[in-house]
Design an enzyme around this catalytic site. Structure first.
Site, PDB file in Angstrom:
ATOM      1  N   CYS A  56       0.843  -1.205   0.000  1.00 28.41           N
ATOM      2  CA  CYS A  56       0.000   0.000   0.000  1.00 28.41           C
ATOM      3  C   CYS A  56       0.877   1.253   0.000  1.00 28.41           C
ATOM      4  CB  CYS A  56      -0.896  -0.016   1.236  1.00 28.41           C
ATOM      5  SG  CYS A  56      -1.647   1.577   1.603  1.00 28.41           S
TER       6      CYS A  56
ATOM      7  N   TYR B 187      -3.999   5.517  -9.371  1.00 19.38           N
ATOM      8  CA  TYR B 187      -5.193   4.687  -9.151  1.00 19.38           C
ATOM      9  C   TYR B 187      -6.328   5.116 -10.075  1.00 19.38           C
ATOM     10  CZ  TYR B 187      -3.199   2.345  -5.114  1.00 19.38           C
ATOM     11  OH  TYR B 187      -2.418   1.554  -4.312  1.00 19.38           O
TER      12      TYR B 187
HETATM   13  N1  LIG Z   1      -6.458   8.344   2.749  1.00 17.94           N
HETATM   14  C1  LIG Z   1      -5.949   7.127   3.261  1.00 17.94           C
HETATM   15  C2  LIG Z   1      -6.087   6.055   2.175  1.00 17.94           C
HETATM   16  C3  LIG Z   1      -5.750   4.674   2.685  1.00 17.94           C
HETATM   17  C4  LIG Z   1      -6.160   3.603   1.681  1.00 17.94           C
HETATM   18  O1  LIG Z   1      -6.948   3.844   0.765  1.00 17.94           O
HETATM   19  N2  LIG Z   1      -5.623   2.385   1.867  1.00 17.94           N
HETATM   20  C5  LIG Z   1      -5.996   1.286   0.998  1.00 17.94           C
HETATM   21  C6  LIG Z   1      -4.832   0.378   0.735  1.00 17.94           C
HETATM   22  S1  LIG Z   1      -3.759   0.970  -0.485  1.00 17.94           S
HETATM   23  C7  LIG Z   1      -7.047   0.444   1.724  1.00 17.94           C
HETATM   24  O2  LIG Z   1      -6.808  -0.109   2.764  1.00 17.94           O
HETATM   25  N3  LIG Z   1      -8.209   0.336   1.095  1.00 17.94           N
HETATM   26  C8  LIG Z   1      -9.175  -0.556   1.616  1.00 17.94           C
HETATM   27  C9  LIG Z   1     -10.481  -0.011   1.766  1.00 17.94           C
HETATM   28  O3  LIG Z   1     -10.565   1.193   1.894  1.00 17.94           O
HETATM   29  O4  LIG Z   1     -11.365  -0.822   1.766  1.00 17.94           O
HETATM   30  C10 LIG Z   1      -4.490   7.313   3.631  1.00 17.94           C
HETATM   31  O5  LIG Z   1      -3.769   7.969   2.875  1.00 17.94           O
HETATM   32  O6  LIG Z   1      -4.093   6.767   4.675  1.00 17.94           O
END
Ligand SMILES: N[C@@H](CCC(=O)N[C@@H](CS)C(=O)NCC(=O)O)C(=O)O
Length: 337
Positions: free
Chosen positions: A54, A206
């Site tokens: 990530c 993305y």
């Molecule tokens: N805005 C957050 C974004 C975090 C994010 O989108 N993480 C992803 C992994 S790359 C995630 O866990 N997505 C899963 C979900 O939201 O279901 C940050 O920058 O910490």
């Protein structure tokens, strides 16, 4: 806490945009901060839940590492592929499963851990949220082990907390440098770079790779390579880092995406306009940052490749690139000619 476009995406008409095939990233719900009365800066009190594929987690593991906080802040690492359709709790969930085998290597991944932060040995990151009645499920998560509560799940704000409180959090560096220097004009430069790099590069990748609408993809592709050209020109005056002589938060936030570009995003996110290797000044910048103390250890291209390819298409992970190989190529600044 500021809610600006350098931290999160504009959510206007998000549902309609998603229906049209645009990838729209959600907004993090936990926005407390170390330094708040209930979350004092203390060594050994805080814990991170991350996945190494990530890029948002990569910002946080980089800050933890380069600020000398790897001992003071403990960390659990989820397996790079989320749960499948057959999982009893649900699909697409981050899982702490150090025995899961990676298709790329045919072995478990040594960086993966069980869940240790809550003391309950939970299987899923989602369960850390459920403890507080939340249905969020993303990583990174900054967790307070004393109160047993989530502090934040917004990487942009977590790196600012670590930068702002490194000494009080127990940094092993005698004089921890600042990712965001005091100087207001430098802060402005960093804010402007953060904004453009978040929208067109970090999240832009993305937008290109996960959108199912050709025009959305094409616009994201164009904006991504326009910014690479802009950064290539910015670095062409010989400055070692984006804002000048010092490594700052702007460099830290750009690195996770460019580190993934040639070995992953070029194929997986359809960003095949050029490799970073084709931009001599950006390539040397990438190698320069990779050589900094604590940077190489804070990430893993094995996890990135397993994570981005192991879940998509038919789960078969591409073996290349081979000429050159990555991350070995990041030790060769002159490769870019
Ligand atoms: N805005 C957050 C974004 C975090 C994010 O989108 N993480 C992803 C992994 S790359 C995630 O866990 N997505 C899963 C979900 O939201 O279901 C940050 O920058 O910490």
């Amino acid at each position: 806490m500021t809610k600006d476009t350098s931290t999160q995406e504009d959510q206007t008409d998000a549902t309609a945009r998603r229906a049209k095939g645009e990838f729209v990233r959600g907004v993090s719900g936990f926005r407390h901060a170390i330094g708040d009365p209930e979350f004092p800066a203390e060594p050994g009190r805080y814990h991170l839940f991350v996945a190494l594929n990530c890029p948002w987690c990569h910002r946080v593991t980089l800050a933890r590492s380069v600020l000398g906080l790897s001992e003071a802040i403990t960390m659990d690492v989820a397996f790079p592929n989320r749960t499948g359709e057959d999982d009893p709790v649900g699909a697409n969930l981050w899982e702490f499963a150090p025995n899961r085998v990676a298709t790329l290597t045919g072995t478990p991944l040594p960086e993966c851990t069980v869940e240790t932060g809550t003391g309950e040995g939970l299987r899923l990151a989602k369960q850390v949220y459920q403890r507080e009645g939340s249905d969020e499920q993303s990583v990174p998560i900054l967790y307070d082990k004393v109160q047993g509560r989530i502090v934040s799940n917004e990487s942009a704000e977590i790196i600012r907390m670590l930068d702002g409180h490194a000494r009080a959090l127990g940094s092993t560096m005698s004089d921890p440098f600042r990712l965001v220097p005091e100087d207001p004009s430098e802060q402005q430069d960093i804010a402007a770079l953060n904004d453009r790099i978040y929208v067109t590069i970090n999240n832009g990748a993305y937008k290109a790779g996960f959108s199912s609408d050709q025009s959305v993809y094409a616009a994201a592709f164009e904006a991504y390579f326009e910014t690479l050209e802009y950064l290539e020109h910015l670095l062409s005056d010989g400055r070692p880092f984006l804002t000048g002589d010092e490594f700052t938060e702007a460099d830290l936030r750009l690195f996770p995406t460019l580190y993934r570009h040639d070995p992953v995003y070029y194929v997986r996110m359809k960003l095949n306009g050029a490799r970073i290797l084709d931009y001599p000044h950006l390539w040397r910048w990438l190698c320069r940052v990779y050589a900094l103390n604590g940077v190489a250890d804070a990430g893993s291209l094995i996890h990135c490749r397993q994570g981005y390819f192991g879940r998509s298409w038919n789960g078969v992970v591409p073996i290349g690139p081979l000429k050159p190989k990555y991350p070995e190529a990041y030790h060769q600044p002159d490769l870019a000619g």
